[in-house]
Design an enzyme around this catalytic site. Structure first.
Site, PDB file in Angstrom:
ATOM      1  N   ALA A  94       0.853  -1.192   0.000  1.00 18.14           N
ATOM      2  CA  ALA A  94       0.000   0.000   0.000  1.00 18.14           C
ATOM      3  C   ALA A  94       0.886   1.237   0.000  1.00 18.14           C
ATOM      4  CB  ALA A  94      -0.887   0.012   1.242  1.00 18.14           C
ATOM      5  N   LYS A  95       0.312   2.380  -0.222  1.00  7.31           N
ATOM      6  CA  LYS A  95       1.040   3.643  -0.097  1.00  7.31           C
ATOM      7  C   LYS A  95       0.021   4.749   0.073  1.00  7.31           C
ATOM      8  CE  LYS A  95       5.468   4.898  -0.376  1.00  7.31           C
ATOM      9  NZ  LYS A  95       6.667   4.079  -0.135  1.00  7.31           N
ATOM     10  N   GLY A  96       0.466   5.868   0.576  1.00  7.25           N
ATOM     11  CA  GLY A  96      -0.455   6.977   0.743  1.00  7.25           C
ATOM     12  C   GLY A  96       0.287   8.280   0.863  1.00  7.25           C
TER      13      GLY A  96
END
Ligand code: NAD
Length: 432
Positions: free
Chosen positions: A116-118
């Site tokens: 994931a990334k944000g």
């Protein structure tokens, strides 16, 4: 009267093209492993994409609206895992690309995580510390249970750090019932030591970059003593990689950060530069006994090893021919475009790919997560020894794959990463 400023950052964000890059890498690797077409469909797209607009009160009383992202690419191997970046160039495509790279990285390293990334589209330099705290806490609140210690675990990335993680952990834990709070400490990794952080997590990524360079050099019988290296990005990753390389006798001859580029062919002392940046608003510019260099001349400077440790798509088809280094160690995620890589490999430059080279960070994060989850306290020596062992094992697996299938290091790393996820899907099948 309160003024609401709407998403002024949105207009400034230039396209980075990282998504195009990661998709090309994935497609090439899928062909190499002859990936099951149905699994290719799953891995070629993200599971969840969250875009959140949230208001924050500024120090002057005005309200500003921010745009935050969390993209969960795949969780076939475990909870989603990946950093949070605060930067004006963050947009949905950049976050999707970075989330995919996390999936390949956690798979390659054998961790029980997905990818994931944000991040938030903004320039943190424009905000006070108390504004950054309110931005971070409000974003965490807005994310709600889309993150969680057994579901999706953020960590630091560009312009976020241990302090940011402490605010996130505190905000997230504060939303839980009192008896549940302490069970949620591992909602983020990369926390300060006093707040459940891991000894050595600060240096884990840079140390891992250094280890990969060391393993590669040992295998090629290249002594690191007196080798010259250049570093793009003098933050968490760039600084620690340089620190350990210098200890091994190598010489840092140029550095570039967001403020400028400096060089000294005789060497720039890593610790001295780091101390200087603390009193120079984080900037390397103007450091004693260095010459200012044009931004676009950085990659062409004379050196043996080049460490891109800033942003994506920095080494391109246009500037790759200027590179003098025989080794590129990718501290950053996605610093080399596919077109540039092809040309660099053709002229014999080795690239230690991001998903291997900077994986010390997520391995360190995994140790922190385990420590919190099990209520344990690990000591620095033990942590560094475990990191060494794990990185060596992953490096050797990649090397073996290079030799067995006559592949470059990125292709070998991708083959290993994708095969592991494919196995999980084949064993479980697709619900229902
Ligand atoms: P950081 O915020 O600590 O440092 C970033 C550095 O890059 C700063 O020195 C900044 O001035 C410089 N920079 C920013 N824009 C630049 C530009 N346009 N040109 C040159 N320099 C520029 O970030 P970090 O945590 O060191 O992350 C750096 C890279 O490493 C990112 O690609 C990140 O995704 C990757 N990475 C970080 C970790 C981690 O644990 N922090 C783990 C794996 C990968």
């Amino acid at each position: 009267m309160t003024v609401i400023k709407e998403l002024k950052q949105q207009k400034e964000a230039p396209k980075q093209g990282m998504l195009e890059n990661v998709m090309k890498q994935f497609n090439t690797a899928s062909d190499l492993v002859n990936l099951n077409p149905n699994i290719k469909k799953i891995l070629g797209i993200t599971n969840n994409e969250l875009i959140i607009h949230f208001p924050v009160r500024m120090d002057n009383g005005d309200v500003e609206i921010f745009k935050g992202y969390r993209v969960q690419h795949n969780n076939a191997l475990g909870p989603y895992k990946g950093g949070l970046r605060y930067h004006p160039t963050i947009d949905i495509d950049a976050v999707k690309a970075l989330a995919m790279w996390m999936t390949w990285k956690t798979s390659l390293t054998g961790l029980p995580y997905g990818g994931a990334k944000g991040g938030i589209q903004m320039d943190p330099k424009k905000y006070s510390k108390s504004e950054l705290e309110r931005i971070t806490r409000r974003f965490t609140f807005a994310l709600g249970d889309n993150i969680g210690p057994e579901h999706d675990i953020p960590a630091p990335d560009v312009n976020t750090n241990a302090q940011t993680m402490a605010w996130i952990a505190d905000t997230y834990m504060s939303t839980k019932a009192p008896a549940e709070r302490s069970k949620n400490q591992h909602v983020v990794t990369g926390k300060p030591i006093g707040s459940g952080g891991l000894e050595g997590r600060d240096r884990a990524t840079g140390y891992g970059v250094f280890l990969n360079i060391k393993f590669w050099a040992a295998q090629k019988n290249v002594p690191l003593k007196d080798k010259k290296f250049i570093v793009q990005g003098f933050g968490n990753v760039g600084f620690w990689a340089a620190h350990f390389l210098e200890k091994e006798g190598a010489k840092m001859v140029a550095v570039q950060d967001a403020f400028g580029t400096i060089s000294n062919p005789e060497g720039i002392k890593v610790e001295d530069l780091f101390e200087y940046t603390k009193f120079n608003k984080g900037s390397i510019v103007g450091f004693a006994n260095t010459t200012a260099v044009n931004k676009e001349d950085f990659f062409g400077l004379a050196c043996d090893i080049c460490i891109p440790a800033a942003l994506g798509n920095q080494i391109t088809k246009e500037n790759q021919s200027e590179i003098k280094a025989f080794l590129i160690a990718e501290g950053a995620n996605g610093p080399t475009t596919v077109d540039a890589e092809k040309l660099l490999l053709e002229r014999g430059v080795t690239i230690i790919p991001d998903i291997l080279c900077n994986s010390g960070g997520v391995i360190g994060s995994y140790f922190e997560w385990l420590q919190n989850r099990n209520g344990e306290l690990w000591e620095l020596d033990e942590i560094m020894a475990r990191l060494d062992k794990k990185m060596k094992e992953v490096f050797n697996r990649v090397l073996k794959m290079c030799e067995t299938r006559k592949l470059d290091m990125r292709s070998a790393a991708y083959v290993l990463a994708i095969e592991r996820i494919e196995t999980a899907y084949v064993q479980r099948g697709i619900f229902p």
